[in-house]
Design an enzyme around this catalytic site. Structure first.
Site, PDB file in Angstrom:
ATOM      1  N   LYS A 113      33.482 -51.966  58.549  1.00 31.96           N
ATOM      2  CA  LYS A 113      32.431 -51.646  57.567  1.00 31.96           C
ATOM      3  C   LYS A 113      32.972 -51.786  56.150  1.00 31.96           C
ATOM      4  CE  LYS A 113      29.507 -48.543  60.309  1.00 31.96           C
ATOM      5  NZ  LYS A 113      29.076 -47.174  60.523  1.00 31.96           N
ATOM      6  N   LYS A 194      28.392 -58.190  67.660  1.00 37.60           N
ATOM      7  CA  LYS A 194      27.500 -57.344  68.475  1.00 37.60           C
ATOM      8  C   LYS A 194      26.113 -57.285  67.836  1.00 37.60           C
ATOM      9  CE  LYS A 194      28.218 -52.983  66.335  1.00 37.60           C
ATOM     10  NZ  LYS A 194      28.414 -51.632  66.225  1.00 37.60           N
ATOM     11  N   LYS A 197      21.452 -54.298  63.425  1.00 34.58           N
ATOM     12  CA  LYS A 197      20.373 -54.523  62.466  1.00 34.58           C
ATOM     13  C   LYS A 197      20.882 -55.136  61.174  1.00 34.58           C
ATOM     14  CE  LYS A 197      17.191 -52.192  60.875  1.00 34.58           C
ATOM     15  NZ  LYS A 197      16.621 -51.041  60.178  1.00 34.58           N
TER      16      LYS A 197
HETATM   17  P1  TYM Z   1      24.594 -46.092  66.039  1.00 35.25           P
HETATM   18  O1  TYM Z   1      23.416 -45.492  65.373  1.00 35.25           O
HETATM   19  O2  TYM Z   1      25.290 -47.219  65.374  1.00 35.25           O
HETATM   20  O3  TYM Z   1      24.181 -46.609  67.468  1.00 35.25           O
HETATM   21  C1  TYM Z   1      23.562 -45.761  68.415  1.00 35.25           C
HETATM   22  C2  TYM Z   1      24.115 -46.062  69.806  1.00 35.25           C
HETATM   23  O4  TYM Z   1      23.838 -47.444  70.153  1.00 35.25           O
HETATM   24  C3  TYM Z   1      25.042 -48.065  70.593  1.00 35.25           C
HETATM   25  N1  TYM Z   1      24.995 -49.492  70.207  1.00 35.25           N
HETATM   26  C4  TYM Z   1      25.185 -50.523  71.046  1.00 35.25           C
HETATM   27  N2  TYM Z   1      25.443 -50.574  72.372  1.00 35.25           N
HETATM   28  C5  TYM Z   1      25.571 -51.804  72.934  1.00 35.25           C
HETATM   29  N3  TYM Z   1      25.451 -52.968  72.261  1.00 35.25           N
HETATM   30  C6  TYM Z   1      25.196 -52.972  70.934  1.00 35.25           C
HETATM   31  N4  TYM Z   1      25.054 -54.137  70.281  1.00 35.25           N
HETATM   32  C7  TYM Z   1      25.051 -51.710  70.268  1.00 35.25           C
HETATM   33  N5  TYM Z   1      24.782 -51.349  68.988  1.00 35.25           N
HETATM   34  C8  TYM Z   1      24.758 -49.988  68.971  1.00 35.25           C
HETATM   35  C9  TYM Z   1      26.155 -47.309  69.871  1.00 35.25           C
HETATM   36  O5  TYM Z   1      27.379 -47.439  70.559  1.00 35.25           O
HETATM   37  C10 TYM Z   1      25.628 -45.891  69.879  1.00 35.25           C
HETATM   38  O6  TYM Z   1      25.965 -45.218  71.082  1.00 35.25           O
HETATM   39  N6  TYM Z   1      28.509 -43.087  65.262  1.00 35.25           N
HETATM   40  C11 TYM Z   1      27.333 -43.254  66.098  1.00 35.25           C
HETATM   41  C12 TYM Z   1      26.349 -42.108  66.021  1.00 35.25           C
HETATM   42  C13 TYM Z   1      26.910 -40.749  66.263  1.00 35.25           C
HETATM   43  C14 TYM Z   1      27.300 -40.209  67.523  1.00 35.25           C
HETATM   44  C15 TYM Z   1      27.695 -38.858  67.258  1.00 35.25           C
HETATM   45  C16 TYM Z   1      27.353 -40.705  68.824  1.00 35.25           C
HETATM   46  C17 TYM Z   1      27.091 -39.773  65.337  1.00 35.25           C
HETATM   47  N7  TYM Z   1      27.548 -38.647  65.944  1.00 35.25           N
HETATM   48  C18 TYM Z   1      28.138 -38.046  68.276  1.00 35.25           C
HETATM   49  C19 TYM Z   1      27.814 -39.876  69.845  1.00 35.25           C
HETATM   50  C20 TYM Z   1      28.196 -38.555  69.562  1.00 35.25           C
HETATM   51  C21 TYM Z   1      26.612 -44.509  65.645  1.00 35.25           C
HETATM   52  O7  TYM Z   1      26.823 -45.007  64.581  1.00 35.25           O
HETATM   53  O8  TYM Z   1      25.639 -44.936  66.435  1.00 35.25           O
END
Ligand code: TYM
Length: 326
Positions: A113, A194, A197
């Site tokens: 990032k 991956k 958005k």
């Molecule tokens: P975020 O909002 O980026 O994504 C939400 C979830 O979607 C999964 N994901 C994917 N899985 C497979 N292929 C992809 N292309 C793909 N893009 C996104 C992410 O792995 C995620 O599980 N840091 C986390 C949010 C968070 C969190 C937490 C998760 C904050 N606190 C505590 C678990 C526990 C995040 O940015 O997710």
């Protein structure tokens, strides 16, 4: 036996894409019956990136609508907004005092990032995984369904909790990440990255995309980019999606055609587009329902916030006592 506590989170970018859904959100829905679930819209995480404050409340609301539409059931699970529970930031600070900087410097998501957004490398972005550890441990969760990109953050959570237990006495159980088969769904237009958005709309399918948009995006998905004999990343991604969403028979038919070199990509894509459209139809209908029932959604959010707050307020007392702060 008491149900294990499960927590996961999603950033409120308004739209949810197929990578999120197949990567983890489908697991969130399926795991509701056997676990005590908390699902958080992590608005404090997302402000470390670029966002529009004027649209932010709407994005948070739409994220909750999407969670309801895919089948998160507020009668079974707690849906809440991270910033409404102040103890998340409090625990993040407490964990800051035991988290080695070197551990945060290793985080690939931070490096990635930071390299993509050089004008806005803020301390929050660096600290992001500590807040994530706080999200999980504030509720003493042990089960955390995520996509593959979050595994390193969850390892760090285990590092932090071990340090805490060693220093202040046994408090937290190790957490267990749960991955689904679609743990890494790739971009349609650039299969080396991956699905996300931030790459732009041709790279992902949003759960809210119309059938026409879905057809267009799948039909123009990148397939073979080189003469390599191995299956290309783009084709592999299409097969992954088909395997996750279509009947085994249909998947096998196309895979056989690929193996004996008779496959027409246009046919594979057309089949896949139909399968995705069918998957999303009922979700989109439910989404419409919730969008027309804003009051109900707001009530669900307030109720979830309240329930989460009660658990958090109780647990933070124990943590602060152990640290000598109370
Ligand atoms: P975020 O909002 O980026 O994504 C939400 C979830 O979607 C999964 N994901 C994917 N899985 C497979 N292929 C992809 N292309 C793909 N893009 C996104 C992410 O792995 C995620 O599980 N840091 C986390 C949010 C968070 C969190 C937490 C998760 C904050 N606190 C505590 C678990 C526990 C995040 O940015 O997710």
């Amino acid at each position: 036996m008491a149900k294990k506590i499960l927590l996961s989170g999603i950033q409120p970018s308004g739209k949810i894409h197929l990578g999120n859904y197949l990567g983890t959100l489908k697991n969130w829905v399926d795991m509701q019956s056997k676990h005590s679930c908390l699902y958080s819209v992590v608005d404090l995480h997302a402000i470390t990136g670029n966002y529009d404050p004027k649209k932010y409340q709407e994005d948070i609301f739409n994220t909750v609508v999407n969670l309801l539409a895919i089948g998160i059931n507020p009668k079974k699970s707690i849906i809440f907004v991270q910033s409404s529970v102040k103890e998340h930031t409090e625990l993040c600070w407490l964990f800051n005092s035991i988290t080695p900087i070197a551990e945060l410097e290793r985080m690939t998501q931070f490096k990635d990032k930071a390299s993509k957004n050089k004008q806005n490398i803020n301390v929050g972005l660096f600290n992001y995984p500590v807040l994530q550890a706080a999200d999980i441990l504030l509720y003493r969760a042990e089960v955390v369904p995520v996509g593959e990109d979050q595994l390193q953050h969850l390892e760090l959570t285990n590092t932090i909790l071990r340090k805490f237990n060693n220093k202040f006495g046994n408090t937290f159980n190790e957490i267990k990440p749960i991955l689904s088969k679609g743990a890494r769904i790739m971009s349609l237009a650039d299969p080396a990255s991956k699905m996300s958005k931030s790459l732009g709309s041709k790279h992902y399918i949003a759960l809210s995309d119309s059938p026409e948009e879905i057809k267009k995006k799948i039909m123009s998905a990148v397939t073979d980019t080189s003469e390599s004999k191995e299956m290309s990343a783009g084709v592999k991604n299409l097969f992954t999606l088909l395997e996750l969403l279509a009947d085994k028979k249909i998947y096998n038919k196309y895979l056989n055609e690929y193996n004996n070199k008779s496959l027409k990509y246009s046919e594979l894509k057309s089949e896949l587009a139909d399968v995705i459209i069918n998957l999303l139809k009922p979700i989109q209908e439910k989404r419409e329902y919730w969008l027309q029932n804003r009051k109900k959604v707001n009530k669900i959010i307030l109720n979830g916030n309240k329930k989460a707050r009660l658990i958090a307020q109780k647990n933070i007392i124990d943590i602060k006592q152990k640290m000598g702060l109370l």
